[in-house]
Design an enzyme around this catalytic site. Structure first.
Site, PDB file in Angstrom:
ATOM      1  N   HIS A 156       4.491  -4.550  -5.994  1.00  0.00           N
ATOM      2  CA  HIS A 156       4.045  -3.513  -6.928  1.00  0.00           C
ATOM      3  C   HIS A 156       4.022  -4.013  -8.366  1.00  0.00           C
ATOM      4  CE1 HIS A 156       4.631  -0.485  -3.713  1.00  0.00           C
ATOM      5  NE2 HIS A 156       3.806   0.246  -4.439  1.00  0.00           N
TER       6      HIS A 156
ATOM      7  N   ASN B   5       1.179   6.407   2.232  1.00  0.00           N
ATOM      8  CA  ASN B   5       0.761   4.995   2.174  1.00  0.00           C
ATOM      9  C   ASN B   5       1.021   4.303   3.520  1.00  0.00           C
ATOM     10  OD1 ASN B   5      -0.390   2.779   0.996  1.00  0.00           O
ATOM     11  ND2 ASN B   5       1.306   2.345  -0.405  1.00  0.00           N
TER      12      ASN B   5
END
Length: 384
Positions: free
Chosen positions: A271, A235
């Protein structure tokens, strides 16, 4: 906001506050105890884009000498048009799972600047298909093996009845397989960005580079025995966004660990609001801290340095990889199971071995340094 508030801290803070409250409200009202494919998934990507755009517009009003190279590259000289913002926000190569890129990069793409043939479309088919091939292979691995390693198995009586070693090895294999879900999505999306030209990254050593939108360093990810190596290969664009727009902008605190903790806290709530996210990222901070201390110990100890460079290293590498992937999977359990009752049940079944292992290593580090590092080295390090 950009037009009304201009290049001000107020505009940046207002954008940041609004985008995050909107996202967190979405999480609060839509999240369940399962993995959700809902509007909040692409919206978390959009949140970073719009917050980053406000930072870039703010940087555009500063003197070039006040900006670092990354900020200079991304700074906006004027307010973007509504059409530019919409194109940037919903660009088909990155709106769903990323990667993150700046509005300035998108403007350069639209202007035809991102190409290996000036004035002509980029020769991007071959590099794009290479990334698609890698992504498809990772997707194939995930599709074949994921049914054998479902998240739900952790909560079954069968898992609890298995020997301790089996439960630990299952976590290791499960983590390796489940992460291919993310790897495949990001690598395929990167291929789309390369095909459009957005992935073009100039020329290095006479070769055209297509890694401007790379979200994965697949080879590093597969071969590194270090936790920090996996994090730096995974990521990438999101981590770079957080480093550029959170970590480095907290420089005024004068405290690197505090900036690191704040950045991880931001990543956590970005998140979602499940307790598993908080446990995962707090564990990540602890693991990286211990690993850095261990690396410093190996570097400062002549005995450990010789051992690391000896013919025994292949064996050491295998042991490192086992520990690495076992304890990469350990914080991933709460990340994927989300809620307190689920991840606590799994951690209890393996006796919180990850917490115990890294706590023991952390507490023993001063004694290991005393035993393995010569006094002169310790004295020089203390003076530094």
């Amino acid at each position: 906001m950009l037009r009304l508030m201009g290049r001000t801290v107020t505009a940046v803070l207002s954008s940041f506050t609004f985008q995050m409250i909107y996202l967190l409200a979405g999480y609060y009202y839509t999240a369940t105890e399962e993995y959700d494919i809902k509007w909040t998934m692409p919206h978390c990507v959009l949140t970073l884009k719009l917050v980053g755009m406000s930072f870039d517009y703010y940087d555009g009003g500063k003197e070039p000498s006040q900006l670092n190279p990354e900020q200079k590259k991304a700074a906006l000289s004027s307010v973007p048009s509504l059409l530019e913002v919409c194109g940037f926000s919903y660009f088909y190569g990155g709106f769903l799972v990323g990667p993150q890129f700046t509005l300035r990069s998108y403007q350069r793409l639209v202007a035809g600047e991102l190409t290996d043939c000036p004035g002509k479309p980029a020769n991007s088919v071959v590099p794009a298909m290479k990334r698609f091939g890698v992504g498809f292979l990772c997707l194939l691995v995930y599709a074949i093996f994921s049914p054998y390693y479902p998240d739900s198995y952790f909560l079954t009586a069968e898992y609890e009845a298995q020997p301790f070693w089996y439960r630990c090895v299952f976590i290791l294999l499960w983590a390796k397989i489940v992460l291919y879900k993310y790897v495949s999505c990001w690598v395929i999306a990167e291929g789309v960005c390369i095909l459009s030209g957005l992935g073009y990254n100039g020329v290095v050593d006479g070769k055209h580079q297509w890694d401007a939108c790379a979200n994965m360093k697949v080879w590093l990810y597969e071969t590194t025995p270090l936790f920090s190596g996996t994090i730096s290969s995974f990521n990438i664009n999101t981590n770079s966004w957080v480093a550029r727009n959170v970590f480095k902008r907290l420089k005024f605190l004068g405290n690197k660990p505090l900036s690191h903790v704040t950045s991880l806290f931001f990543l956590t709530i970005w998140h979602g609001l499940h307790s598993g996210y908080f446990l995962c990222f707090s564990m990540e901070f602890f693991i990286i801290t211990v690993e850095r201390q261990a690396q410093a110990l190996v570097r400062d100890s002549p005995l450990l340095t010789r051992l690391a460079n000896s013919p025994l290293y292949p064996f050491i590498y295998v042991v490192q990889q086992f520990i690495h992937w076992l304890f990469m999977g350990y914080p991933l359990v709460p990340f994927c199971l989300f809620t307190y009752d689920k991840w606590l049940k799994v951690y209890s079944s393996i006796y919180f071995c990850g917490h115990v292992f890294f706590l023991v290593v952390y507490l023993s580090m001063p004694y290991l340094r005393k035993a393995l590092v010569p006094k002169k080295e310790r004295r020089d390090k203390k003076q530094e």
